[in-house]
Design a protein around this motif. Sequence first.
Motif, PDB file in Angstrom:
ATOM      1  N   GLU A   1       0.832  -1.205   0.000  1.00 53.50           N
ATOM      2  CA  GLU A   1       0.000   0.000   0.000  1.00 53.50           C
ATOM      3  C   GLU A   1       0.869   1.258   0.000  1.00 53.50           C
ATOM      4  N   PHE A   2       1.956   1.224   0.770  1.00 50.16           N
ATOM      5  CA  PHE A   2       2.832   2.385   0.841  1.00 50.16           C
ATOM      6  C   PHE A   2       3.511   2.640  -0.503  1.00 50.16           C
ATOM      7  N   ILE A   3       4.005   1.607  -1.140  1.00 51.55           N
ATOM      8  CA  ILE A   3       4.647   1.785  -2.450  1.00 51.55           C
ATOM      9  C   ILE A   3       3.633   2.294  -3.463  1.00 51.55           C
ATOM     10  N   ASP A   4       2.407   1.783  -3.405  1.00 50.95           N
ATOM     11  CA  ASP A   4       1.357   2.288  -4.296  1.00 50.95           C
ATOM     12  C   ASP A   4       1.083   3.760  -4.011  1.00 50.95           C
ATOM     13  N   PHE A   5       1.124   4.130  -2.737  1.00 47.54           N
ATOM     14  CA  PHE A   5       0.984   5.529  -2.332  1.00 47.54           C
ATOM     15  C   PHE A   5       2.089   6.383  -2.945  1.00 47.54           C
TER      16      PHE A   5
END
Length: 364
Positions: free
Chosen positions: A291-295
Amino acid sequence: MADQDPSRRRAVGRRAVLAGGAATVTALSGCAGLTGSTGGDTLRVSAWSGTNETVFKEVIKPRYEDRTGNTLEVIGNWQGILSKIRQSPEDDPPFDVTVGVGRTNYLGGQDDLWEPVEYDNLSNAGAIKPRLRSYQMSETGVPVAYGVHAYVYNEDTASWTPESWADVQSSQAENLALPSDFWLKLFMMSALLRNDEPLADEVYDRKYMDSLFETLEELPVATFYQGTQQLWTALGQGLADVGHYFLAYGLKRAQTTDEYPIGVTVPEPTTGYIDYYQIVRGTDRKPMAEEFIDFLLDPEIQSAYAAEFSLGFSNEETEYPDQTAEKLPITDEELNQVAFQNFARVAEFSGEMSDRFRTFVQDN
């Protein structure tokens, strides 16, 4: 959150002018949380130390925490990323996500330190520029940002103003400052000077190593600097006229110092590196890490990052301030003029070349 006008969310080509000046970034504090994010957890991310770490804490951290309710622990590193992971228990790594260039990615992959990338779990993966997905390293690291190498110089004292890399071979060139940290960085510049193969591909063939050394030996080198401060000191004291450096850090220095005026020029073509983000093996927060990398791939987040630091970013819809757009290759087509480091192709003989380069620097 209301949709933005599509005309205000576009990638801008190099030397183009943004109609509204610096990109306007929509505040994210009112946005819904990331899918699957429960809030209240802590994610540990290793970022580059120094200026990049500061920008990461001031730009990425508050937006991520506002959007998710989670806490982002930012840990600055330059040299210690891999060693800290190797020294930790496999089920208790020191970070959940870490930045890394091609060399970090490759060496970590040899020790199975990374989780494979599952691009299907990243909603923004489809917007990544194809050029940045074309390298082997993207199998275990997501290309989020990239940088290019440039000339930096003291505008008050430099006796020559460089434009192309070939200018270092001209009769007016003198007092050049070159970095001593990594052989491949300078050999790629040397390969562009020789132009025997397309876009610095000489560095991936051992038969060119002697000629690349010879090209470096013929340059008017005043000093090999071992750290950023040595470079700025050399330029400030007139010990060097022009230095080989990073565009983003050079522009940031030019903005934040009044010691002397700093000029920054990006040759075309040039060389560069990609910042990959890897999920560390053994983390119990893999969904959160994804989720963080997608963010990080979100164009609004990348635009906010770009407004503070002159890196290039992988999402095609990222907006850039004028000074970055004027100097940095941005579109996927323009990136074909950047020779990005591909460490996987030199890994077999990199140790030998590092030793030889170290001796070369000591002797010069």
